[in-house]
Scaffold this motif. Structure first.
Motif, PDB file in Angstrom:
ATOM      1  N   ALA A 150       0.839  -1.204   0.000  1.00 48.84           N
ATOM      2  CA  ALA A 150       0.000   0.000   0.000  1.00 48.84           C
ATOM      3  C   ALA A 150       0.869   1.248   0.000  1.00 48.84           C
ATOM      4  CB  ALA A 150      -0.917  -0.006   1.213  1.00 48.84           C
ATOM      5  N   PRO A 156      -5.218   1.696  -1.752  1.00 49.35           N
ATOM      6  CA  PRO A 156      -5.654   0.624  -0.856  1.00 49.35           C
ATOM      7  C   PRO A 156      -5.415  -0.727  -1.529  1.00 49.35           C
ATOM      8  CG  PRO A 156      -7.345   2.309  -1.082  1.00 49.35           C
ATOM      9  CD  PRO A 156      -6.326   2.580  -2.137  1.00 49.35           C
ATOM     10  N   THR A 175      -5.329  -6.128   4.878  1.00 44.80           N
ATOM     11  CA  THR A 175      -6.062  -5.139   4.099  1.00 44.80           C
ATOM     12  C   THR A 175      -5.597  -3.763   4.542  1.00 44.80           C
ATOM     13  OG1 THR A 175      -7.947  -6.656   4.029  1.00 44.80           O
ATOM     14  CG2 THR A 175      -8.344  -4.348   3.440  1.00 44.80           C
ATOM     15  N   SER A 176      -4.906  -3.061   3.662  1.00 47.84           N
ATOM     16  CA  SER A 176      -4.207  -1.832   4.043  1.00 47.84           C
ATOM     17  C   SER A 176      -4.585  -0.672   3.125  1.00 47.84           C
ATOM     18  CB  SER A 176      -2.689  -2.039   3.977  1.00 47.84           C
ATOM     19  OG  SER A 176      -2.272  -3.117   4.783  1.00 47.84           O
ATOM     20  N   ALA A 177      -4.502   0.530   3.684  1.00 47.84           N
ATOM     21  CA  ALA A 177      -4.702   1.742   2.887  1.00 47.84           C
ATOM     22  C   ALA A 177      -3.724   2.802   3.365  1.00 47.84           C
ATOM     23  CB  ALA A 177      -6.139   2.251   3.014  1.00 47.84           C
ATOM     24  N   THR A 190      -0.190   4.335   7.390  1.00 50.36           N
ATOM     25  CA  THR A 190      -1.023   3.313   6.770  1.00 50.36           C
ATOM     26  C   THR A 190      -1.886   2.716   7.864  1.00 50.36           C
ATOM     27  OG1 THR A 190       0.510   1.459   7.111  1.00 50.36           O
ATOM     28  CG2 THR A 190       0.732   2.704   5.063  1.00 50.36           C
ATOM     29  N   THR A 192      -4.332  -0.776   8.663  1.00 55.72           N
ATOM     30  CA  THR A 192      -4.453  -2.161   8.207  1.00 55.72           C
ATOM     31  C   THR A 192      -5.373  -2.950   9.124  1.00 55.72           C
ATOM     32  OG1 THR A 192      -2.188  -2.132   7.318  1.00 55.72           O
ATOM     33  CG2 THR A 192      -3.156  -4.295   7.738  1.00 55.72           C
ATOM     34  N   LEU A 205     -11.862  -4.242   2.532  1.00 54.48           N
ATOM     35  CA  LEU A 205     -11.061  -3.261   1.798  1.00 54.48           C
ATOM     36  C   LEU A 205     -11.829  -1.961   1.621  1.00 54.48           C
ATOM     37  CD1 LEU A 205      -8.458  -2.592   0.314  1.00 54.48           C
ATOM     38  CD2 LEU A 205      -9.443  -3.603  -1.745  1.00 54.48           C
ATOM     39  N   SER A 209     -10.489   1.505   3.146  1.00 61.65           N
ATOM     40  CA  SER A 209     -10.256   2.592   2.201  1.00 61.65           C
ATOM     41  C   SER A 209     -11.062   3.824   2.583  1.00 61.65           C
ATOM     42  CB  SER A 209     -10.632   2.134   0.792  1.00 61.65           C
ATOM     43  OG  SER A 209     -10.493   3.192  -0.137  1.00 61.65           O
TER      44      SER A 209
END
Length: 390
Positions: A150, A156, A175-177, A190, A192, A205, A209
């Motif tokens: 990310a 994202p 799941t990261s943004a 970030t 997550t 996600l 996001s």
């Protein structure tokens, strides 16, 4: 067998769609991971975002050792952005983390994990793979992973099971943004959600996001408040001026068509400076920023040859030095000889191989970004006197 990979929106890199069996999907991904780690070509079935990551960070990555507790504490104290955002991120994502048996992980802009929150059982498992506060999880540190990818992609992304570089992470989905500070354009953090790959879902996600975008909106709101305070605290002079904060975001101006943030070669300092798009200005510090006013001092471009050619922008007695590559040096030499200007077709003679006007314009654009308003367009020409040093 080709993995089942339902399409996702280009800006949301979900690993798999609702209804897809996570265990079966993980089994399909294992041969692709094995082929990559054994040095074979990355297979076309690999998701593009993962393929790019595997190309950036070949191999399985190293091991990220956590920072000493004192250094971690200092990072937390010094991170003003996350002190603002921590409560918002927790409020939005911790309930989801608990329900989905995930943990909430927040890093700074360098990828250092500052906090790990959520179910204790999940956190115990993550301790075993070094997913702990103080560790840095860029791609360069531990290979492909949600946080690092990310950060690198600035989008994202969801990294599932064997898409991770390291085998001990294959049981996880992350799941990261990224969160970009609108005031600086820099990566601030970030966020997550991480847990067993069996918990993977595209809605995760979308939630992460949306939370990251809300956090960016909060940073922008607070920055606008600071610009308002700066405008109210500084007396605005008669005549033309530009008032900027410490990140060069424009708070107020008169007589100038300014972008949202100024580009200043070498940064601002007290005295005469050259500002892209504004020209020669005199900078004076004010509480919380800088006041810029136009000056009548002549600006001169000095071209200095040598093994490492450079341009020097003189505003009165103040100098700003800009290193040049060989092509940029030749472009400036040609512009100095042709005071009437030259178009992209005229500059093509500087290339030994045939090039398109698009290529020429792109190269001149990069040079103009270095020199600010020194080079005008249509046709390309120098806007200030030029001299050559010995």
């Amino acid at each position: 067998m080709t993995p089942v990979r339902p399409p996702s929106a280009p800006s949301l890199q979900a690993a798999l769609g609702a209804g897809v069996d996570p265990l079966g999907y993980a089994r399909q991904l294992l041969p692709l991971h094995r082929s990559w780690t054994e040095g074979a070509r990355i297979q076309r079935e690999v998701r593009p975002v993962i393929a790019r990551s595997w190309e950036r960070a070949p191999g399985r990555g190293g091991e990220s050792r956590p920072l000493p507790s004192s250094e971690l504490a200092a990072l937390r104290r010094e991170n003003s952005e996350l002190s603002i955002l921590g409560e918002l991120l927790s409020d939005r994502l911790l309930p989801m983390a608990g329900q989905a048996e995930n943990q909430l992980v927040i890093t700074d802009g360098e990828g250092y994990i500052l906090s790990v929150l959520g179910p204790r059982a999940v956190r115990r498992q993550s301790d075993g793979i070094g997913f702990v506060a103080g560790a840095r999880w860029r791609e360069a540190d531990v290979g492909t992973n949600g946080i690092g990818t990310a950060m690198a992609e600035r989008i994202p992304v969801q990294v599932f099971g064997p898409e991770h570089a390291r085998e001990e992470q294959h049981a996880w989905v992350c799941t990261s943004a990224p969160i970009v500070n609108p005031a600086t354009g820099m990566l601030a953090a970030t966020v997550t959600l991480a847990g067993s790959f069996r918990t993977a879902h595209p809605h995760t996600l979308a939630l992460v996001s949306a939370t990251a975008r809300e956090a960016e909106g909060e940073l922008l709101r607070l920055h606008q408040l600071k610009l308002n305070e700066l405008r109210g605290a500084v007396d605005q002079p008669a005549g033309g001026y530009v008032l900027v904060d410490e990140q060069y975001a424009v708070a107020a101006s008169r007589g100038f068509d300014c972008p949202a943030r100024l580009s200043v070669i070498g940064g601002l300092h007290e005295g005469s400076v050259w500002v892209r798009g504004l020209g020669a200005m005199r900078a004076a510090p004010v509480p919380g920023g800088w006041m810029l006013r136009p000056v009548a001092e002549q600006t001169v471009l000095e071209l200095c040859p040598g093994p490492l050619p450079r341009a020097v922008i003189w505003v009165g007695s103040e100098r700003t030095e800009v290193p040049l590559n060989s092509r940029h040096w030749r472009i400036l030499q040609l512009l100095a000889r042709r005071e009437q200007g030259v178009d992209a077709a005229g500059l093509r003679e500087l290339w030994s191989e045939p090039v398109t006007p698009v290529t020429v314009r792109a190269e001149v654009s990069r040079l103009r970004a270095k020199l600010g308003g020194i080079i005008a367009a249509r046709p390309y020409r120098l806007t200030v006197p030029v001299v050559f040093s010995e």
